[in-house]
Design an enzyme around this catalytic site. Structure first.
Site, PDB file in Angstrom:
ATOM      1  N   ARG A  77       0.785  -1.237   0.000  1.00  0.00           N
ATOM      2  CA  ARG A  77       0.000   0.000   0.000  1.00  0.00           C
ATOM      3  C   ARG A  77       0.819   1.289   0.000  1.00  0.00           C
ATOM      4  NH1 ARG A  77      -5.101   0.593   3.282  1.00  0.00           N
ATOM      5  NH2 ARG A  77      -3.677   1.300   4.872  1.00  0.00           N
ATOM      6  N   ASP A  78       2.137   1.215  -0.154  1.00  0.00           N
ATOM      7  CA  ASP A  78       2.926   2.449  -0.157  1.00  0.00           C
ATOM      8  C   ASP A  78       4.175   2.297  -1.032  1.00  0.00           C
ATOM      9  OD1 ASP A  78       3.448   5.091   0.490  1.00  0.00           O
ATOM     10  OD2 ASP A  78       4.397   4.615   2.409  1.00  0.00           O
ATOM     11  N   ILE A  79       3.985   1.769  -2.230  1.00  0.00           N
ATOM     12  CA  ILE A  79       5.114   1.604  -3.151  1.00  0.00           C
ATOM     13  C   ILE A  79       5.471   2.971  -3.718  1.00  0.00           C
ATOM     14  CG2 ILE A  79       5.941   0.515  -5.274  1.00  0.00           C
ATOM     15  CD1 ILE A  79       5.393  -1.467  -3.016  1.00  0.00           C
ATOM     16  N   THR A 117       0.754   9.214   2.230  1.00  0.00           N
ATOM     17  CA  THR A 117       2.165   9.385   2.564  1.00  0.00           C
ATOM     18  C   THR A 117       2.788  10.322   1.558  1.00  0.00           C
ATOM     19  OG1 THR A 117       2.924   7.537   1.234  1.00  0.00           O
ATOM     20  CG2 THR A 117       2.279   7.045   3.504  1.00  0.00           C
TER      21      THR A 117
END
Length: 118
Positions: A77-79, A117
């Site tokens: 979920r945060d590549i 993010t």
């Protein structure tokens, strides 16, 4: 805790290694591998660009890592480039920062907390 246990099972050269899970009261912590190197975002910022072959090499490595992550029932979920480390002196990319990873069950729709993010 469930995600941390699943992540610890994701052993692959392009996924940061989890050495230990520790519980302090109600707080769970992970002891992770230290990766000597630079994150991909900073590397590109410092160089200005990557050669096509080098970029494709890193993309393939992270794709292989994500296959392992997904096969273990997790979504990263945060590549992003700043969550990919490149080992010093090597053409090896390592996926890091599983802080917002969540369990994934195929063919099941779930609602997760929206996290942004930068």
């Amino acid at each position: 805790m469930n995600e941390a246990i699943k992540l610890a099972k994701c052993t692959h050269p392009h996924i940061v290694q989890i050495h230990e899970l520790i519980q302090e009261g109600e707080l769970w912590c992970m002891v992770m591998e230290y990766i000597d190197g630079e994150d991909l975002g900073s590397l590109v910022e410092n160089r200005g660009f990557l050669a096509e072959a080098e970029a494709l090499h890193y993309i393939q490595q992270i794709g292989e890592a994500l296959t392992i992550v997904h096969n273990n029932g997790l979504l990263h979920r945060d590549i992003k480039p700043h969550n990919i480390m490149v080992r010093s002196g090597k053409l090896e990319a390592v996926l890091i920062d599983f802080g917002i990873a969540r369990e994934f069950t195929q063919n099941l729709t779930q609602t997760h907390t929206q996290i942004l993010t930068f």
